[in-house]
Motif scaffolding. Structure first.
Motif, PDB file in Angstrom:
ATOM      1  N   ASP A  21       0.808  -1.220   0.000  1.00 44.78           N
ATOM      2  CA  ASP A  21       0.000   0.000   0.000  1.00 44.78           C
ATOM      3  C   ASP A  21       0.841   1.269   0.000  1.00 44.78           C
ATOM      4  N   PHE A  22       2.145   1.118  -0.043  1.00 46.50           N
ATOM      5  CA  PHE A  22       2.998   2.301  -0.109  1.00 46.50           C
ATOM      6  C   PHE A  22       4.239   1.956  -0.918  1.00 46.50           C
ATOM      7  N   ASP A  61      -8.419  -1.886   3.288  1.00 40.88           N
ATOM      8  CA  ASP A  61      -7.421  -1.311   2.372  1.00 40.88           C
ATOM      9  C   ASP A  61      -7.571  -1.780   0.931  1.00 40.88           C
ATOM     10  N   HIS A  64      -6.417   0.397  -2.073  1.00 44.38           N
ATOM     11  CA  HIS A  64      -5.030   0.428  -2.565  1.00 44.38           C
ATOM     12  C   HIS A  64      -4.845  -0.522  -3.741  1.00 44.38           C
ATOM     13  N   ASP A  71      -3.527   7.295  -1.777  1.00 45.22           N
ATOM     14  CA  ASP A  71      -3.566   7.315  -0.319  1.00 45.22           C
ATOM     15  C   ASP A  71      -4.757   8.102   0.216  1.00 45.22           C
ATOM     16  N   HIS A  74      -8.317   6.062  -0.977  1.00 41.97           N
ATOM     17  CA  HIS A  74      -8.424   4.598  -0.919  1.00 41.97           C
ATOM     18  C   HIS A  74      -9.538   4.112   0.003  1.00 41.97           C
ATOM     19  N   THR A 120       1.840   9.184   5.084  1.00 39.16           N
ATOM     20  CA  THR A 120       0.615   9.516   4.356  1.00 39.16           C
ATOM     21  C   THR A 120      -0.301  10.477   5.118  1.00 39.16           C
ATOM     22  N   GLN A 124      -3.332  13.072   3.716  1.00 39.83           N
ATOM     23  CA  GLN A 124      -4.711  12.756   4.078  1.00 39.83           C
ATOM     24  C   GLN A 124      -5.352  13.845   4.938  1.00 39.83           C
TER      25      GLN A 124
END
Length: 188
Positions: A21-22, A61, A64, A71, A74, A120, A124
């Protein structure tokens, strides 16, 4: 893309294998598949009667996977994908897991976020303002969203055996059937 059946949702969750996810997630991080299993398992251990909360941990998640690198959006994307199958509460908890991070960052400034979450947070919206935090706390699902968020942060332990995805099929089927039953009742 919405998951319209448990089979479709299971396919999406299986597709999370190997997806991070990153950017830069390597051997020292877990993929979205393991993260989903760990988050759901933590919630099952802490809240054994709350199947919807556990399932929210399993699917939180998915956004993602659906749009890598998003980010900011998602959580909403994942909520939209699971709402038709799993219902309002699961979708709302999924949607609130990012605001819950912002809330915790404001209310517990001593709380150290995992590195990926800290990176993130600013994209966000950063820690909530006092007014935002007060409004969030009034949401009837705020406490459960914070529970989901805490499990989300802890559910990234390399090498932790959190079971297999197929173990969650009966729970997914139960939650989906419960949502369908409630939805069918509201038509009359």
């Amino acid at each position: 893309m919405a998951a319209n059946s448990v089979d479709e949702l299971m396919d999406l969750l299986h597709a999370c294998r190997g997806v991070r996810d990153f950017p830069g997630g390597g051997a020292d991080s877990v993929d979205l598949h393991e993260h989903a299993l760990q988050t759901a398992a933590l919630l099952r251990r802490r809240h054994p009667a709350d199947k919807e909360l556990q399932i929210a941990g399993l699917v939180h998640d998915l956004g993602h996977l659906l749009l890598p690198g998003d980010d900011v959006g998602h959580a909403g994307r994942a909520a939209d994908a699971v709402r038709p199958l799993l219902g309002h509460r699961v979708a709302r908890l999924v949607q609130l897991h990012v605001p819950a991070k912002r809330y915790l960052a404001a209310m517990e400034p001593w709380h150290t976020l995992p590195e990926h979450s800290a990176r993130t947070l600013l994209r966000q919206g950063g820690p909530m303002t006092r007014a935002e935090a007060e409004a969030f706390a009034l949401d009837p699902m705020a406490e459960d969203a914070v529970r989901l968020r805490r499990a989300d942060e802890e559910g990234r332990a390399v090498g932790l055996d959190a079971g297999i995805l197929d173990d969650w099929r009966p729970v997914l089927e139960s939650v989906a059937a419960g949502h369908h039953h409630v939805g069918a009742r509201s038509l009359y």
